[in-house]
Design a protein around this motif. Structure first.
Motif, PDB file in Angstrom:
ATOM      1  N   ALA A  18      -6.112  -5.202  -3.885  1.00  0.00           N
ATOM      2  CA  ALA A  18      -6.103  -6.546  -3.306  1.00  0.00           C
ATOM      3  C   ALA A  18      -5.281  -7.499  -4.174  1.00  0.00           C
ATOM      4  O   ALA A  18      -4.541  -8.345  -3.648  1.00  0.00           O
ATOM      5  CB  ALA A  18      -7.528  -7.058  -3.143  1.00  0.00           C
ATOM      6  N   ALA A  19      -5.381  -7.353  -5.489  1.00  0.00           N
ATOM      7  CA  ALA A  19      -4.592  -8.187  -6.399  1.00  0.00           C
ATOM      8  C   ALA A  19      -3.099  -7.909  -6.241  1.00  0.00           C
ATOM      9  O   ALA A  19      -2.275  -8.834  -6.269  1.00  0.00           O
ATOM     10  CB  ALA A  19      -5.030  -7.963  -7.846  1.00  0.00           C
ATOM     11  N   LEU A  20      -2.736  -6.650  -6.060  1.00  0.00           N
ATOM     12  CA  LEU A  20      -1.328  -6.309  -5.830  1.00  0.00           C
ATOM     13  C   LEU A  20      -0.825  -6.903  -4.521  1.00  0.00           C
ATOM     14  O   LEU A  20       0.292  -7.430  -4.454  1.00  0.00           O
ATOM     15  CB  LEU A  20      -1.141  -4.788  -5.833  1.00  0.00           C
ATOM     16  CG  LEU A  20      -1.284  -4.095  -7.183  1.00  0.00           C
ATOM     17  CD1 LEU A  20      -1.275  -2.578  -7.012  1.00  0.00           C
ATOM     18  CD2 LEU A  20      -0.176  -4.534  -8.123  1.00  0.00           C
ATOM     19  N   ALA A  21      -1.645  -6.842  -3.483  1.00  0.00           N
ATOM     20  CA  ALA A  21      -1.268  -7.423  -2.200  1.00  0.00           C
ATOM     21  C   ALA A  21      -1.116  -8.939  -2.327  1.00  0.00           C
ATOM     22  O   ALA A  21      -0.161  -9.525  -1.797  1.00  0.00           O
ATOM     23  CB  ALA A  21      -2.295  -7.071  -1.130  1.00  0.00           C
ATOM     24  N   LEU A  22      -2.033  -9.579  -3.041  1.00  0.00           N
ATOM     25  CA  LEU A  22      -1.950 -11.015  -3.241  1.00  0.00           C
ATOM     26  C   LEU A  22      -0.704 -11.385  -4.033  1.00  0.00           C
ATOM     27  O   LEU A  22      -0.013 -12.366  -3.708  1.00  0.00           O
ATOM     28  CB  LEU A  22      -3.206 -11.528  -3.955  1.00  0.00           C
ATOM     29  CG  LEU A  22      -3.243 -13.025  -4.244  1.00  0.00           C
ATOM     30  CD1 LEU A  22      -3.241 -13.831  -2.949  1.00  0.00           C
ATOM     31  CD2 LEU A  22      -4.463 -13.359  -5.084  1.00  0.00           C
ATOM     32  N   ALA A  23      -0.386 -10.613  -5.060  1.00  0.00           N
ATOM     33  CA  ALA A  23       0.824 -10.870  -5.846  1.00  0.00           C
ATOM     34  C   ALA A  23       2.072 -10.741  -4.974  1.00  0.00           C
ATOM     35  O   ALA A  23       2.999 -11.565  -5.087  1.00  0.00           O
ATOM     36  CB  ALA A  23       0.895  -9.899  -7.030  1.00  0.00           C
ATOM     37  N   LEU A  24       2.104  -9.756  -4.101  1.00  0.00           N
ATOM     38  CA  LEU A  24       3.235  -9.589  -3.193  1.00  0.00           C
ATOM     39  C   LEU A  24       3.377 -10.799  -2.279  1.00  0.00           C
ATOM     40  O   LEU A  24       4.479 -11.315  -2.075  1.00  0.00           O
ATOM     41  CB  LEU A  24       3.068  -8.312  -2.361  1.00  0.00           C
ATOM     42  CG  LEU A  24       4.115  -8.064  -1.286  1.00  0.00           C
ATOM     43  CD1 LEU A  24       5.496  -7.876  -1.907  1.00  0.00           C
ATOM     44  CD2 LEU A  24       3.731  -6.858  -0.451  1.00  0.00           C
ATOM     45  N   VAL A  25       2.271 -11.287  -1.751  1.00  0.00           N
ATOM     46  CA  VAL A  25       2.309 -12.448  -0.857  1.00  0.00           C
ATOM     47  C   VAL A  25       2.744 -13.696  -1.620  1.00  0.00           C
ATOM     48  O   VAL A  25       3.571 -14.480  -1.128  1.00  0.00           O
ATOM     49  CB  VAL A  25       0.939 -12.647  -0.176  1.00  0.00           C
ATOM     50  CG1 VAL A  25       0.882 -13.984   0.548  1.00  0.00           C
ATOM     51  CG2 VAL A  25       0.670 -11.512   0.790  1.00  0.00           C
TER      52      VAL A  25
END
Length: 114
Positions: A23-30
């Motif tokens: 989830a943190a990786l997805a948030l960083a991508l966004v």
């Protein structure tokens, strides 16, 4: 990164950490994508930071731009950014769902339940 077929099911605490990491990786991508979109709008359309944020966020959210675009460079940027935003949505969803789906499939394999 993930447990093999022969390994036992991951403990809940470790699974929660894995899910949080994804989830943190997805948030960083966004967040990075939002920053790139804002920069693109600010450079090509000379928008304020707030207007650039709204337009980039709306495209990332799948809604489309808010402000009318005046320059050819801005229109090209918005088109390519919209295509990119669609891919960001797919990748973010995949990042978040992958640990859940892997655990589900691994559970069925380890326990033999269906």
């Amino acid at each position: 990164m993930y447990e093999a077929k022969t390994q036992p099911l991951l403990a809940r605490a470790a699974f929660a950490r894995r899910l949080a990491l994804h989830a943190a990786l997805a948030l960083a991508l966004v967040v990075l994508s939002l920053g790139a979109g804002m920069a693109g709008y600010m450079l090509t359309e000379r928008m304020s930071a707030l207007d650039a944020f709204v337009n980039a966020a709306m495209l990332l959210g799948g809604m489309g731009p808010v402000s009318p675009l005046a320059t050819p460079a801005g229109k090209l940027f918005a088109g390519f950014y919209a295509l990119y935003a669609g891919l960001v949505f797919i990748v973010s969803a995949a990042l978040i769902l992958t640990p859940v789906l892997h655990r589900l499939l691994h559970r069925f394999h380890v326990t033999g339940k269906s």
